[in-house]
Design a protein around this motif. Structure first.
Motif, PDB file in Angstrom:
ATOM      1  N   ILE A   1      44.692  43.045  34.426  1.00  0.00           N
ATOM      2  CA  ILE A   1      44.242  43.554  35.678  1.00  0.00           C
ATOM      3  C   ILE A   1      43.748  44.975  35.207  1.00  0.00           C
ATOM      4  CG2 ILE A   1      46.202  42.735  36.837  1.00  0.00           C
ATOM      5  CD1 ILE A   1      47.674  45.355  36.671  1.00  0.00           C
TER       6      ILE A   1
ATOM      7  N   ILE B   1      52.683  39.357  38.547  1.00  0.00           N
ATOM      8  CA  ILE B   1      51.717  40.173  39.046  1.00  0.00           C
ATOM      9  C   ILE B   1      52.322  41.238  39.354  1.00  0.00           C
ATOM     10  CG2 ILE B   1      50.071  40.388  41.289  1.00  0.00           C
ATOM     11  CD1 ILE B   1      49.402  37.697  40.779  1.00  0.00           C
TER      12      ILE B   1
ATOM     13  N   GLY C   1      42.667  38.995  36.453  1.00  0.00           N
ATOM     14  CA  GLY C   1      43.289  38.921  37.697  1.00  0.00           C
ATOM     15  C   GLY C   1      43.447  37.498  38.479  1.00  0.00           C
ATOM     16  N   ARG C   2      43.265  37.085  39.513  1.00  0.00           N
ATOM     17  CA  ARG C   2      43.573  36.007  40.085  1.00  0.00           C
ATOM     18  C   ARG C   2      42.347  34.944  39.705  1.00  0.00           C
ATOM     19  NH1 ARG C   2      47.320  36.485  44.352  1.00  0.00           N
ATOM     20  NH2 ARG C   2      47.560  38.850  45.007  1.00  0.00           N
TER      21      ARG C   2
ATOM     22  N   TYR D   1      33.907  38.057  41.691  1.00  0.00           N
ATOM     23  CA  TYR D   1      34.942  38.776  41.286  1.00  0.00           C
ATOM     24  C   TYR D   1      35.049  39.961  40.594  1.00  0.00           C
ATOM     25  CZ  TYR D   1      40.338  39.048  40.765  1.00  0.00           C
ATOM     26  OH  TYR D   1      41.471  39.380  40.721  1.00  0.00           O
TER      27      TYR D   1
END
Ligand code: GSH
Length: 207
Positions: free
Chosen positions: A202, A104, A12-13, A7
């Motif tokens: 992020i 998000i 983030g995710r 990643y």
């Protein structure tokens, strides 16, 4: 079996995957892909859907965050004790995804103009989780053992407290749940690590 998460250098995710693995004490490797590496290499083209994260479990390669989360939940026993609990965990998790998607969207807005409206609507989004936790004597969203959905909720609450420190003031069950789960030894150690603290939520948004 070797586990590898690939990643970008942000939460983030992928953060919910990291949190789950860390809390469970599962050893895994991380491949960190900078934007430069992403744009200048053939990695994107090699990814099935052209996106990260990638999760490798031995010879199994998975894309899609939620597929990775569910795979790990099945593997690590984080999917309830039976089908009934698994169905309830899915239900809670889907509702959390709805909240996460709104969060998000807000995080990627160019300015703070949407923040006030977002925070005004937030209690309506949090209420069902408060209600569920206040009535479940097991201490988790479903049953009496941590699940896939609990990791999503814990991380969402942590990030919302960054966005607005008093946002849980009217939610005593969420507050005590968060405090109790964040005190789990492995999770506590991870949440206080430089690794976690230094990773932006992020790109460009410091925690
Ligand atoms: N539904 C996918 C998942 O949940 O894994 C979405 C993945 C996604 O949006 N990945 C972003 C990405 O790879 C990072 S969070 N962006 C780079 C790109 O699309 O080129």
């Amino acid at each position: 079996m070797s586990l590898t998460l690939t990643y970008f250098p942000v939460r983030g995710r992928a953060e919910v995957i990291r949190v789950m693995l860390k809390d469970q004490g599962a050893e895994f490797d991380e491949k960190v892909i900078t934007m430069e590496m992403w744009t200048e290499s053939t990695l994107k083209a090699s990814c099935l859907f052209g996106q990260l994260p990638i999760f490798e479990d031995g010879d199994l390669t998975l894309y899609q965050t939620n597929a990775i989360r569910r795979h790990l939940a099945r593997k690590l026993g984080l999917y309830g004790k039976d089908q009934r609990e698994a169905a309830l965990i899915d239900m809670m998790d889907e509702a959390l995804q709805d909240l996460l998607n709104k969060y998000i969207k807000l995080m990627f807005e160019k300015d703070d103009s949407g923040k006030e409206g977002y925070l005004k609507a937030l209690p309506t989004g949090l209420k069902p989780f408060e209600k569920t936790l206040s009535s479940n004597k097991g201490g988790f969203l479903v049953g009496d053992k941590i699940s896939l959905a609990d990791y999503a909720l814990v991380l969402l609450l942590i990030h919302h407290q960054v966005l607005s420190p008093p946002c849980l003031d009217a939610f005593p069950s969420l507050q005590s749940y968060l405090k109790r789960l964040c005190a789990r030894p492995n999770l506590h150690a991870y949440l206080h690590s430089d690794d976690f603290k230094s990773r932006p939520i992020i790109p460009g948004k410091r925690a």
